[in-house]
Motif scaffolding. Structure first.
Motif, PDB file in Angstrom:
ATOM      1  N   LYS A  33       8.512 -48.463   4.826  1.00 42.80           N
ATOM      2  CA  LYS A  33       7.122 -48.331   4.371  1.00 42.80           C
ATOM      3  C   LYS A  33       6.227 -47.820   5.503  1.00 42.80           C
ATOM      4  CE  LYS A  33       3.811 -49.795   1.321  1.00 42.80           C
ATOM      5  NZ  LYS A  33       3.792 -49.415  -0.076  1.00 42.80           N
ATOM      6  N   LYS A  34       6.482 -48.288   6.711  1.00 43.15           N
ATOM      7  CA  LYS A  34       5.668 -47.914   7.866  1.00 43.15           C
ATOM      8  C   LYS A  34       5.744 -46.417   8.157  1.00 43.15           C
ATOM      9  CE  LYS A  34       3.984 -49.525  12.135  1.00 43.15           C
ATOM     10  NZ  LYS A  34       2.582 -49.752  12.081  1.00 43.15           N
ATOM     11  N   THR A  35       6.813 -45.755   7.738  1.00 42.33           N
ATOM     12  CA  THR A  35       6.943 -44.314   8.017  1.00 42.33           C
ATOM     13  C   THR A  35       5.844 -43.491   7.346  1.00 42.33           C
ATOM     14  OG1 THR A  35       8.450 -43.855   6.170  1.00 42.33           O
ATOM     15  CG2 THR A  35       9.452 -44.466   8.287  1.00 42.33           C
ATOM     16  N   TRP A  36       5.150 -44.068   6.365  1.00 41.92           N
ATOM     17  CA  TRP A  36       4.053 -43.345   5.711  1.00 41.92           C
ATOM     18  C   TRP A  36       2.796 -43.344   6.568  1.00 41.92           C
ATOM     19  CZ3 TRP A  36       5.999 -40.388   2.294  1.00 41.92           C
ATOM     20  CH2 TRP A  36       6.995 -40.803   1.413  1.00 41.92           C
ATOM     21  N   GLY A  37       2.839 -43.966   7.746  1.00 40.18           N
ATOM     22  CA  GLY A  37       1.707 -43.936   8.656  1.00 40.18           C
ATOM     23  C   GLY A  37       0.722 -45.077   8.499  1.00 40.18           C
ATOM     24  N   TYR A  38       1.116 -46.122   7.771  1.00 32.04           N
ATOM     25  CA  TYR A  38       0.230 -47.265   7.587  1.00 32.04           C
ATOM     26  C   TYR A  38       0.069 -48.029   8.900  1.00 32.04           C
ATOM     27  CZ  TYR A  38       0.837 -46.434   2.580  1.00 32.04           C
ATOM     28  OH  TYR A  38       0.850 -45.876   1.330  1.00 32.04           O
ATOM     29  N   ASP A  39      -1.138 -48.564   9.124  1.00 33.90           N
ATOM     30  CA  ASP A  39      -1.392 -49.325  10.351  1.00 33.90           C
ATOM     31  C   ASP A  39      -0.871 -50.760  10.212  1.00 33.90           C
ATOM     32  OD1 ASP A  39      -3.349 -50.839   8.952  1.00 33.90           O
ATOM     33  OD2 ASP A  39      -4.987 -49.597   9.711  1.00 33.90           O
ATOM     34  N   ASP A  40      -0.921 -51.487  11.323  1.00 36.13           N
ATOM     35  CA  ASP A  40      -0.371 -52.851  11.362  1.00 36.13           C
ATOM     36  C   ASP A  40      -1.084 -53.799  10.402  1.00 36.13           C
ATOM     37  OD1 ASP A  40       1.516 -52.083  13.221  1.00 36.13           O
ATOM     38  OD2 ASP A  40       0.359 -52.787  14.950  1.00 36.13           O
ATOM     39  N   THR A  41      -2.396 -53.653  10.259  1.00 38.99           N
ATOM     40  CA  THR A  41      -3.149 -54.518   9.342  1.00 38.99           C
ATOM     41  C   THR A  41      -2.671 -54.316   7.912  1.00 38.99           C
ATOM     42  OG1 THR A  41      -5.077 -54.458  10.799  1.00 38.99           O
ATOM     43  CG2 THR A  41      -5.462 -55.119   8.508  1.00 38.99           C
ATOM     44  N   PRO A  91       1.888 -44.504  -3.254  1.00 36.64           N
ATOM     45  CA  PRO A  91       1.378 -43.161  -3.563  1.00 36.64           C
ATOM     46  C   PRO A  91       2.147 -42.043  -2.860  1.00 36.64           C
ATOM     47  CG  PRO A  91      -0.440 -44.656  -3.126  1.00 36.64           C
ATOM     48  CD  PRO A  91       0.823 -45.410  -2.799  1.00 36.64           C
ATOM     49  N   ASN A  92       2.686 -42.326  -1.680  1.00 37.95           N
ATOM     50  CA  ASN A  92       3.425 -41.312  -0.938  1.00 37.95           C
ATOM     51  C   ASN A  92       4.777 -40.977  -1.560  1.00 37.95           C
ATOM     52  OD1 ASN A  92       1.675 -40.835   1.506  1.00 37.95           O
ATOM     53  ND2 ASN A  92       1.875 -43.057   1.552  1.00 37.95           N
ATOM     54  N   ALA A  93       5.298 -41.840  -2.421  1.00 37.70           N
ATOM     55  CA  ALA A  93       6.590 -41.609  -3.066  1.00 37.70           C
ATOM     56  C   ALA A  93       6.441 -40.973  -4.447  1.00 37.70           C
ATOM     57  CB  ALA A  93       7.361 -42.917  -3.168  1.00 37.70           C
ATOM     58  N   LYS A  94       5.229 -40.636  -4.817  1.00 32.82           N
ATOM     59  CA  LYS A  94       4.962 -40.069  -6.138  1.00 32.82           C
ATOM     60  C   LYS A  94       5.842 -38.842  -6.416  1.00 32.82           C
ATOM     61  CE  LYS A  94       0.996 -38.758  -8.972  1.00 32.82           C
ATOM     62  NZ  LYS A  94      -0.466 -38.599  -9.012  1.00 32.82           N
ATOM     63  N   GLY A  95       5.925 -37.927  -5.462  1.00 38.58           N
ATOM     64  CA  GLY A  95       6.731 -36.718  -5.644  1.00 38.58           C
ATOM     65  C   GLY A  95       8.194 -37.016  -5.888  1.00 38.58           C
ATOM     66  N   PHE A  96       8.717 -38.039  -5.216  1.00 38.15           N
ATOM     67  CA  PHE A  96      10.116 -38.406  -5.396  1.00 38.15           C
ATOM     68  C   PHE A  96      10.382 -38.819  -6.838  1.00 38.15           C
ATOM     69  CE2 PHE A  96      13.301 -41.808  -5.642  1.00 38.15           C
ATOM     70  CZ  PHE A  96      14.424 -41.119  -5.197  1.00 38.15           C
TER      71      PHE A  96
END
Length: 151
Positions: free
Chosen positions: A22-30, A115-120
């Motif tokens: 999940k973190k690979t989508w660029g989400y911050d630690d919070t 939302p980042n996996a929508k295309g998949f």
């Protein structure tokens, strides 16, 4: 490479993989802290749901979790180890999940997606149905997909 049933004692390992992925989508630690509970697989979940691990030479490449009853399945998890992304493993796990859903006599699979996996999911043939509220973050909405099982 093989796909096998997850073992309840793999709950921590699979939960960690979900968070790394999940973190690979660029989400911050919070953000990640807010998602931690939702991305944690309990031993009970593994024992009571269809959780499958893809591995090669003892290395876990990814996993998925499928649950449901009656005609409705739910894809609760589908995560790939970050170092193994873009190798086709997500599609292989998806196809395995669809086959398992058909064996369970589900007529469709619902997917609350990042939302980042929508295309998949669109590429896998799922149809966008709208949005659902995030279970982790109030006020955040996630795309909802439905995949109809071919008979």
């Amino acid at each position: 490479m093989k796909i096998r049933c997850a073992l309840p004692d793999e709950s921590e390992q699979l939960s960690s993989l979900a968070l790394r992925s999940k973190k690979t989508w660029g989400y911050d630690d919070t953000f990640m802290e807010q998602c931690c509970r939702e991305l944690t697989l309990s031993t009970d979940y593994i024992a009571s749901s269809q959780v499958y691990v893809m591995e090669e030479k003892g290395e876990v490449l990814g996993f998925y979790g499928l649950s449901g009853k009656g005609l409705e399945g739910s894809l609760d998890f589908l995560f790939i180890e970050p170092s193994q992304m873009n190798c086709g493993y997500g599609k292989k796990l998806w196809l395995h999940a669809v086959k398992k859903a058909a064996e369970l006599n589900f007529q469709y699979i619902l997917i609350d997606s990042d939302p980042n996996a929508k295309g998949f999911y669109l590429a896998m043939g799922a149809k966008f149905k709208g949005e659902v509220s995030s279970k982790s973050i109030p006020g955040r909405f996630l795309p909802l997909f439905c995949f109809t099982i071919g008979r």
